[in-house]
Write a protein that holds these residues in place. Structure first.
Motif, PDB file in Angstrom:
ATOM      1  N   ALA A 232     -15.513 -28.369  61.947  1.00  0.00           N
ATOM      2  CA  ALA A 232     -16.931 -28.565  62.226  1.00  0.00           C
ATOM      3  C   ALA A 232     -17.625 -29.219  61.040  1.00  0.00           C
ATOM      4  O   ALA A 232     -18.461 -30.128  61.205  1.00  0.00           O
ATOM      5  N   ASP A 233     -17.274 -28.784  59.850  1.00  0.00           N
ATOM      6  CA  ASP A 233     -17.857 -29.331  58.632  1.00  0.00           C
ATOM      7  C   ASP A 233     -17.595 -30.835  58.528  1.00  0.00           C
ATOM      8  O   ASP A 233     -18.500 -31.625  58.229  1.00  0.00           O
ATOM      9  N   ARG A 234     -16.367 -31.252  58.820  1.00  0.00           N
ATOM     10  CA  ARG A 234     -16.033 -32.673  58.712  1.00  0.00           C
ATOM     11  C   ARG A 234     -16.779 -33.504  59.753  1.00  0.00           C
ATOM     12  O   ARG A 234     -17.209 -34.628  59.476  1.00  0.00           O
ATOM     13  N   LEU A 235     -16.941 -32.969  60.945  1.00  0.00           N
ATOM     14  CA  LEU A 235     -17.672 -33.701  61.978  1.00  0.00           C
ATOM     15  C   LEU A 235     -19.128 -33.905  61.576  1.00  0.00           C
ATOM     16  O   LEU A 235     -19.687 -34.993  61.739  1.00  0.00           O
ATOM     17  N   VAL A 236     -19.749 -32.852  61.043  1.00  0.00           N
ATOM     18  CA  VAL A 236     -21.154 -32.970  60.651  1.00  0.00           C
ATOM     19  C   VAL A 236     -21.297 -33.886  59.452  1.00  0.00           C
ATOM     20  O   VAL A 236     -22.230 -34.695  59.380  1.00  0.00           O
ATOM     21  N   HIS A 237     -20.368 -33.820  58.522  1.00  0.00           N
ATOM     22  CA  HIS A 237     -20.379 -34.732  57.376  1.00  0.00           C
ATOM     23  C   HIS A 237     -20.257 -36.189  57.838  1.00  0.00           C
ATOM     24  O   HIS A 237     -20.945 -37.075  57.334  1.00  0.00           O
ATOM     25  N   GLY A 238     -19.355 -36.419  58.790  1.00  0.00           N
ATOM     26  CA  GLY A 238     -19.075 -37.794  59.194  1.00  0.00           C
ATOM     27  C   GLY A 238     -20.145 -38.419  60.053  1.00  0.00           C
ATOM     28  O   GLY A 238     -20.440 -39.610  59.933  1.00  0.00           O
ATOM     29  N   GLY A 239     -20.752 -37.609  60.942  1.00  0.00           N
ATOM     30  CA  GLY A 239     -21.788 -38.143  61.816  1.00  0.00           C
ATOM     31  C   GLY A 239     -21.237 -39.188  62.780  1.00  0.00           C
ATOM     32  O   GLY A 239     -20.045 -39.249  63.076  1.00  0.00           O
ATOM     33  N   GLY A 240     -22.122 -40.041  63.301  1.00  0.00           N
ATOM     34  CA  GLY A 240     -21.717 -41.156  64.140  1.00  0.00           C
ATOM     35  C   GLY A 240     -21.160 -40.741  65.490  1.00  0.00           C
ATOM     36  O   GLY A 240     -21.451 -39.672  66.030  1.00  0.00           O
ATOM     37  N   ALA A 241     -20.298 -41.605  66.035  1.00  0.00           N
ATOM     38  CA  ALA A 241     -19.783 -41.425  67.390  1.00  0.00           C
ATOM     39  C   ALA A 241     -18.950 -40.153  67.517  1.00  0.00           C
ATOM     40  O   ALA A 241     -19.005 -39.463  68.549  1.00  0.00           O
ATOM     41  N   ALA A 242     -18.160 -39.833  66.495  1.00  0.00           N
ATOM     42  CA  ALA A 242     -17.327 -38.634  66.570  1.00  0.00           C
ATOM     43  C   ALA A 242     -18.187 -37.382  66.710  1.00  0.00           C
ATOM     44  O   ALA A 242     -17.865 -36.468  67.488  1.00  0.00           O
ATOM     45  N   LEU A 243     -19.275 -37.328  65.971  1.00  0.00           N
ATOM     46  CA  LEU A 243     -20.179 -36.186  66.063  1.00  0.00           C
ATOM     47  C   LEU A 243     -20.862 -36.148  67.424  1.00  0.00           C
ATOM     48  O   LEU A 243     -20.938 -35.090  68.058  1.00  0.00           O
ATOM     49  N   ARG A 244     -21.342 -37.282  67.910  1.00  0.00           N
ATOM     50  CA  ARG A 244     -22.003 -37.322  69.221  1.00  0.00           C
ATOM     51  C   ARG A 244     -21.057 -36.857  70.322  1.00  0.00           C
ATOM     52  O   ARG A 244     -21.439 -36.066  71.191  1.00  0.00           O
ATOM     53  N   ASP A 245     -19.823 -37.330  70.282  1.00  0.00           N
ATOM     54  CA  ASP A 245     -18.860 -36.965  71.323  1.00  0.00           C
ATOM     55  C   ASP A 245     -18.540 -35.471  71.271  1.00  0.00           C
ATOM     56  O   ASP A 245     -18.405 -34.805  72.314  1.00  0.00           O
ATOM     57  N   ALA A 246     -18.397 -34.941  70.070  1.00  0.00           N
ATOM     58  CA  ALA A 246     -18.075 -33.518  69.934  1.00  0.00           C
ATOM     59  C   ALA A 246     -19.219 -32.647  70.432  1.00  0.00           C
ATOM     60  O   ALA A 246     -19.006 -31.658  71.142  1.00  0.00           O
ATOM     61  N   VAL A 247     -20.445 -33.014  70.096  1.00  0.00           N
ATOM     62  CA  VAL A 247     -21.607 -32.219  70.501  1.00  0.00           C
ATOM     63  C   VAL A 247     -21.827 -32.311  72.004  1.00  0.00           C
ATOM     64  O   VAL A 247     -22.239 -31.331  72.649  1.00  0.00           O
ATOM     65  N   ALA A 248     -21.525 -33.461  72.590  1.00  0.00           N
ATOM     66  CA  ALA A 248     -21.743 -33.644  74.030  1.00  0.00           C
ATOM     67  C   ALA A 248     -20.943 -32.638  74.856  1.00  0.00           C
ATOM     68  O   ALA A 248     -21.353 -32.272  75.966  1.00  0.00           O
ATOM     69  N   ARG A 249     -19.827 -32.160  74.333  1.00  0.00           N
ATOM     70  CA  ARG A 249     -18.994 -31.214  75.075  1.00  0.00           C
ATOM     71  C   ARG A 249     -19.662 -29.852  75.231  1.00  0.00           C
ATOM     72  O   ARG A 249     -19.205 -29.013  76.011  1.00  0.00           O
ATOM     73  N   TYR A 250     -20.746 -29.597  74.507  1.00  0.00           N
ATOM     74  CA  TYR A 250     -21.399 -28.302  74.556  1.00  0.00           C
ATOM     75  C   TYR A 250     -22.501 -28.240  75.614  1.00  0.00           C
ATOM     76  O   TYR A 250     -23.071 -27.168  75.866  1.00  0.00           O
ATOM     77  N   GLY A 251     -22.823 -29.379  76.213  1.00  0.00           N
ATOM     78  CA  GLY A 251     -23.761 -29.389  77.324  1.00  0.00           C
ATOM     79  C   GLY A 251     -25.170 -28.961  76.969  1.00  0.00           C
ATOM     80  O   GLY A 251     -25.874 -28.381  77.809  1.00  0.00           O
ATOM     81  N   SER A 252     -25.605 -29.234  75.754  1.00  0.00           N
ATOM     82  CA  SER A 252     -26.953 -28.869  75.317  1.00  0.00           C
ATOM     83  C   SER A 252     -27.757 -30.131  75.052  1.00  0.00           C
ATOM     84  O   SER A 252     -27.450 -30.889  74.120  1.00  0.00           O
ATOM     85  N   ASP A 253     -28.772 -30.365  75.864  1.00  0.00           N
ATOM     86  CA  ASP A 253     -29.616 -31.541  75.664  1.00  0.00           C
ATOM     87  C   ASP A 253     -30.289 -31.510  74.302  1.00  0.00           C
ATOM     88  O   ASP A 253     -30.415 -32.555  73.636  1.00  0.00           O
ATOM     89  N   LEU A 254     -30.713 -30.311  73.860  1.00  0.00           N
ATOM     90  CA  LEU A 254     -31.363 -30.221  72.565  1.00  0.00           C
ATOM     91  C   LEU A 254     -30.402 -30.578  71.440  1.00  0.00           C
ATOM     92  O   LEU A 254     -30.764 -31.286  70.497  1.00  0.00           O
TER      93      LEU A 254
END
Length: 291
Positions: free
Chosen positions: A149-171
């Motif tokens: 999780a730490d690496r995804l947040v550090h990296g940002g960008g498309a990888a972070l967007r794709d990972a967060v999208a799996r949680y189904g939270s619009d916010l």
């Protein structure tokens, strides 16, 4: 506003049985009892706290750092903060079959005062900045869910967007967009990155003199403001802190730091976790404006 009860329970696990080999190598008596208030299955054996699930590669570099700093802090007068002393096994290893040991601190109470937690974090991080001037290579060897999780947040960008999208939270999806608009999703925010404790809330005790004792240091490489945001957010989610404390994290400088803390907590859980809606409510600016 009255302080809010914790939104998501962190149930205390049943302590694991300590293997005889672990007791032998840590020279601990076979008189094991659950650690009162412990959240990670730790037990007390004699004058040691034995904790399971420890990564040997991490503790091999982290424990010597903490041991040296713990000695230095114990000698300070007046004392401002202490660290539970890591204890090696008789063969010199810091972890035996996944178990690590630290000095038991009797007559302590859990610290739930957010002001004390924040102040403790600031003192601790000032000392860690001196003790660990360069990023430890061992951080890159971690593969647990928090490190991912730490690496995804550090990296940002498309990888972070794709990972967060799996949680189904619009916010949560909006948080990523906010970070993209705030100088890039991978930017770490204000302050110099250094070794920080990424799980401070719930891991500070007060000894008999009222001095904070830091336990279970979770190592990350972020500016201290990120660790403080995680601490404040965790205190609201799990330790009864008033959600209104998050209002002060809504300015253009601090809100991106809070969002990175929230995304880190989100991605540390599996999709569908009860923590997802709790995080969304805690960080929702519309709700915070109403407090």
């Amino acid at each position: 506003m009255q302080p809010q009860q914790h939104l998501t329970d962190r149930s205390t696990p049943v302590p694991a049985r300590v293997p005889p080999k672990v007791l032998d190598l840590f020279a601990a008596p076979d008189d094991v009892r659950p650690l009162p208030g412990g959240g990670g299955g730790s037990v007390v054996a004699g004058d040691l706290v034995l904790s399971p699930g420890r990564d040997a590669a991490t503790q091999d570099w982290l424990s010597p750092v903490l041991a040296r700093l713990a000695v230095a802090l114990d000698l300070e007068r007046p004392g401002t903060v202490r660290i539970a002393m890591p204890i090696p096994a008789r063969d010199g290893s810091w972890v035996v079959d996944g178990w690590a040991a630290s000095r038991f601190e009797p007559d302590t109470t859990a610290c739930t005062d957010l002001d004390v937690l924040v102040a403790t974090g600031r003192v601790l991080h000032a000392r860690l900045a001196v003790a660990v001037p360069e990023r430890p290579a061992g951080l890159d060897a971690r593969t647990d869910c928090w490190a991912q999780a730490d690496r995804l947040v550090h990296g940002g960008g498309a990888a972070l967007r794709d990972a967060v999208a799996r949680y189904g939270s619009d916010l949560a999806d909006q948080w990523v967009g906010e970070l993209d608009d705030a100088a890039g999703g991978g930017a770490t925010g204000p302050g110099q990155a250094q070794l920080v404790h990424g799980d401070l809330a719930g891991n500070v005790l007060l000894d008999a003199t009222g001095t904070p004792v830091v336990i279970d240091l979770a190592p990350y490489w972020w500016p201290p403001s990120w660790a403080e945001a995680v601490c404040v957010l965790d205190a609201v989610l799990w330790h009864g802190a008033d959600p209104a404390v998050l209002v002060q994290w809504q300015d253009p400088v601090r809100r991106p730091v809070l969002l990175r803390a929230a995304l880190f907590r989100l991605l540390s859980e599996v999709p569908g976790s009860l923590l997802t809606p709790d995080l969304a409510r805690a960080v929702d600016p519309a709700r915070l404006r109403a407090l």
